[in-house]
Design a protein around this motif. Structure first.
Motif, PDB file in Angstrom:
ATOM      1  N   PRO A  34       0.809  -1.208   0.000  1.00 33.13           N
ATOM      2  CA  PRO A  34       0.000   0.000   0.000  1.00 33.13           C
ATOM      3  C   PRO A  34       0.845   1.261   0.000  1.00 33.13           C
ATOM      4  O   PRO A  34       1.278   1.726   1.027  1.00 33.13           O
ATOM      5  N   ALA A  35       1.107   1.782  -1.155  1.00 27.96           N
ATOM      6  CA  ALA A  35       1.874   3.014  -1.224  1.00 27.96           C
ATOM      7  C   ALA A  35       0.882   4.152  -1.319  1.00 27.96           C
ATOM      8  O   ALA A  35       0.716   4.787  -2.321  1.00 27.96           O
ATOM      9  N   ALA A  36       0.175   4.325  -0.259  1.00 27.04           N
ATOM     10  CA  ALA A  36      -0.954   5.214  -0.328  1.00 27.04           C
ATOM     11  C   ALA A  36      -0.548   6.658  -0.532  1.00 27.04           C
ATOM     12  O   ALA A  36       0.498   7.089  -0.109  1.00 27.04           O
ATOM     13  N   SER A  37      -1.376   7.359  -1.209  1.00 26.72           N
ATOM     14  CA  SER A  37      -1.158   8.793  -1.369  1.00 26.72           C
ATOM     15  C   SER A  37      -1.437   9.471  -0.040  1.00 26.72           C
ATOM     16  O   SER A  37      -2.149   8.956   0.805  1.00 26.72           O
ATOM     17  N   ASN A  43      -3.216   7.563   3.659  1.00 26.45           N
ATOM     18  CA  ASN A  43      -1.868   7.595   4.196  1.00 26.45           C
ATOM     19  C   ASN A  43      -1.779   7.076   5.622  1.00 26.45           C
ATOM     20  O   ASN A  43      -0.728   7.068   6.223  1.00 26.45           O
TER      21      ASN A  43
END
Lengths: 298, 423
Positions: A34-37, A43
């Motif tokens: 999960p490279a969340a914004s 995030n």
């Protein structure tokens, strides 16, 4: 992104977030970390993420199952045609092998993102000469080099055997490969990116110049995914759905003049401006196609 | 006018010339010729307060070359040269001429003495006339090929200076690679940087030829008065993890050669790695924000590592989410570049844009990666090997050019570029 295989089931929470809050178990596997914004709730660590209540869940089960069936069908053909090809190579039938090479590869090129998600299979089958260490180089392009540059089938028997084994292994693995809606969406773009980064430049088939076969197959693979997601896309963003359809048609129209018999002309026959037009049409398609993720919600 | 003329103790600064144009008229300077014009020049120059130009000037002389620890200027003009002469004496002469010219270029003076003779081409090409030095630095180095048989210097080649190994995925083109000599010109004004390379190339004619050049840029100080970390063309902050150039001990450890590192002539010098990295911009533009951030291992907006809040928060590669999976993907660019954190290099890269790729119609744009390190193999090569094998970013870029250079130690006043090597 390179699609990754082997996804632990523990990523459920993540993929719910990632794949648009779908509520069925078939797509419970996010295939990316999960490279969340950082502009939304994304995030926060995945564990604390809650599906947004106002996003309507979309059921992709049918599209996913249809896509799996397509992948299996392509793989079945791929194994069959690869065997015919490797048999010709091993029998020393140079011209026959050369004729079989590009058509056999098309089955693979249509489903390349799936193969890329399956560990080392992609490099083993499809690595170009400088993609891997010389000692590890095997697969189609090694035989390609021998057939076209070396003008011989000699010394390729072992490579041919391994290629067929790798093709069979791919067929066995796709049966259980994790496929979710996110993979479909990104996979379609990934297929066009493949064209952009190696086929358009003529680097993929540097000895045989059969790049147009790969080009067409990649586009067909992307189009298949688009067709499967089309009903959902038409509901969510009909204008986008229509644009993508038009851009596929425009690209097909640009490719049509290069058909030759059952196949395609040598990439060397294309003029620079013809390649540029193909490339620009491809980019014009890939840009809207990359927005298909809208059906995944936020 | 002659260089040795005692009346000309001070060189004509480009800005003085501008002022003088206002005071005495251009005709006086350009048409005057001879002593009269020069005298007038000196008179005007004396009125310019020295402090006014100082902030625009980075000293050319010093124990180390400028343009290495110097905070990055706005623009780069990089040039790689091939020597066409086979005589060492010619090479020495070239470096002497370059030294004189470089001192003038970095102080904002016109090059040479023949700038007002109507019967001769001016010795300075003139496009920087009236401009400040714009923090111009010129950094000189020699490549591995400098030490082949031509000049009898093979025995002086540092063992550490060798062409880079082939990295996975390299697609290097000779037209962007190698070179006997390099000049890295940096300035806060592109015209000033261009002027420097143009004039050095002009001086070299007959002795050396340009092999390849590349312009580079980043956001200017004017557009970013706060001086935040610049963003690369993929939209991400680039250079957050760079070592602190004000930490002398760290620089000694990471950048500068000292006795015991190799040949004595490199003491105070450093090794430069240059890579022309074309970015597949069109492909990047259609990848999702999520993919982009996983690729870098950082958030696009803040530059913070994934899972952290601030750009300069530690990159915690051990942190895992609830399922035990690393929060910063191990194959992300940040994670791989960082490694275990023990190996560092000083990066000083610039973005480039070289028009369009005529074959694909796509932008030929990317990064002219430049790093300085004490040891190419232990630092640059070890990091690049890691990156070339597994970096997610590889999908969006291709290395098209490569060169390494040994950058000489600093030049003392009265000395010559490369004199520790060539005497």
């Amino acid at each position: 992104m390179k699609l990754k295989y082997a996804v632990p089931a523990g990523l459920l929470a993540v993929s719910i977030l990632f794949a648009g809050c779908a509520n069925n178990d078939n797509e419970s596997s996010g295939n990316e970390a999960p490279a969340a914004s950082n502009n939304t709730a994304l995030n926060v660590p995945a564990a604390s993420a809650e599906p947004a209540a106002n996003v309507k869940a979309v059921d992709f089960t049918s599209a996913i199952e249809q896509y799996r069936a397509y992948v299996i069908e392509q793989c079945d053909q791929f194994v069959k045609e690869t065997e015919t090809f490797t048999n010709a190579v091993k029998a020393g039938k140079l011209e026959e092998a050369k004729a079989l090479y590009a058509p056999a590869r098309m089955y693979y090129e249509r489903i390349e993102p799936i193969a890329e998600a399956l560990g080392d299979l992609d490099p083993n089958i499809d690595a170009r000469e400088n993609d891997v260490d010389a000692a590890d180089w095997r697969g189609f392009h090694k035989i390609e080099k021998s057939l076209w540059e070396g003008k011989t089938t000699e010394g390729t028997s072992e490579v041919a055997d391994r290629l067929l084994q790798d093709a069979q292994l791919l067929r066995a693995k796709v049966e259980t490969a994790e496929i979710d809606a996110n993979l479909l969406v990104t996979g379609a773009v990934e297929l066009l990116n493949e064209v952009s980064s190696s086929k358009v430049t003529g680097e993929e088939e540097r000895y045989s110049h059969t790049d147009l076969y790969d080009f067409v197959a990649n586009v067909e693979g992307a189009q298949k995914i688009y067709e499967l997601l089309k009903p959902e896309l038409a509901k969510k963003d009909p204008a986008l759905e229509q644009t993508i359809g038009e851009k596929f048609a425009a690209l097909q129209a640009e490719l049509a003049p290069f058909k030759s018999g059952d196949g395609y002309v040598s990439y060397e026959a294309l003029k620079e401006e013809e390649i540029r037009t193909l490339s620009q049409n491809l980019d014009a398609l890939a840009e809207p196609l990359s927005n298909m993720g809208t059906i995944l919600g936020v | 006018m002659k260089k040795s003329d005692p009346l000309l103790g001070k060189k004509l600064s480009r800005r003085d010339m501008l002022r003088l144009t206002g005071v005495g008229g251009l005709g006086l300077l350009l048409g005057g010729g001879g002593i009269g014009g020069i005298m007038a020049t000196r008179g005007a120059a004396a009125q310019v307060p020295a402090a006014e130009v100082k902030e625009d000037t980075i000293p050319f002389y010093g124990s180390h070359q400028a343009g290495i620890l110097t905070p990055s200027q706005n623009f780069l003009y990089f040039a790689s040269f091939d020597l066409t002469t086979t005589k060492l004496a010619d090479v020495k002469k070239l470096l002497e001429l370059w030294t004189t010219a470089a001192a003038a270029l970095t102080s904002g003076s016109l090059i040479g003495n023949i700038n007002d003779n109507p019967h001769l081409p001016p010795s300075d090409t003139g496009e920087a006339a009236g401009l400040t030095p714009a923090r111009c630095t010129l950094t000189f180095g020699v490549g591995p090929s400098f030490f082949d048989g031509r000049f009898g210097l093979a025995s002086k080649r540092p063992a550490k200076l060798a062409d880079l190994p082939a990295f996975k995925g390299d697609d290097l083109e000779p037209k962007w690679s190698g070179g006997d000599l390099c000049v890295q010109a940096c300035a806060d004004d592109l015209q000033v940087a261009f002027h420097a390379i143009r004039n050095l190339a002009r001086i070299a004619r007959g002795t050396a030829v340009l092999r390849w050049t590349q312009e580079g840029f980043q956001r200017t100080g004017g557009a970013d008065p706060m001086g935040t970390t610049p963003r690369n063309l993929l939209g991400f902050k680039d250079g957050t993890g760079n070592p602190d150039v004000t930490n002398a001990a760290e620089m000694q450890k990471i950048v500068w050669n000292s006795s015991g590192d190799g040949p004595a002539w490199m003491n105070g010098g450093t090794y430069m790695a240059v890579r022309r990295v074309r970015l597949r911009i069109e492909i990047w533009d259609r990848s999702t924000l999520n993919d982009q951030e996983s690729t870098f291992g950082r958030y696009r907006h803040s530059g913070a590592p994934i899972g952290a809040k601030d750009e300069f928060d530690d990159l915690n590669l051990k942190a895992t989410d609830h399922s035990g999976k690393p929060i910063v993907p191990p194959d992300s660019h940040s994670a791989l570049a960082h490694g275990d954190g023990t190996v560092k290099m000083l990066r000083r890269s610039y973005s480039y844009s070289s028009g369009m790729d005529l074959t694909t119609g796509q932008l030929d744009a990317g990064l002219l990666f430049i790093s300085f390190q004490r040891d190419l193999v232990k630092q640059f090569v070890s990091i690049q090997e890691r990156l070339s094998k597994n970096d997610r970013l590889n999908e969006y870029m291709v290395h098209t050019g490569s060169a390494v250079f040994a950058c000489f130690p600093g030049i003392r006043e009265g000395g010559t570029i490369g004199e520790s090597l060539l005497g």
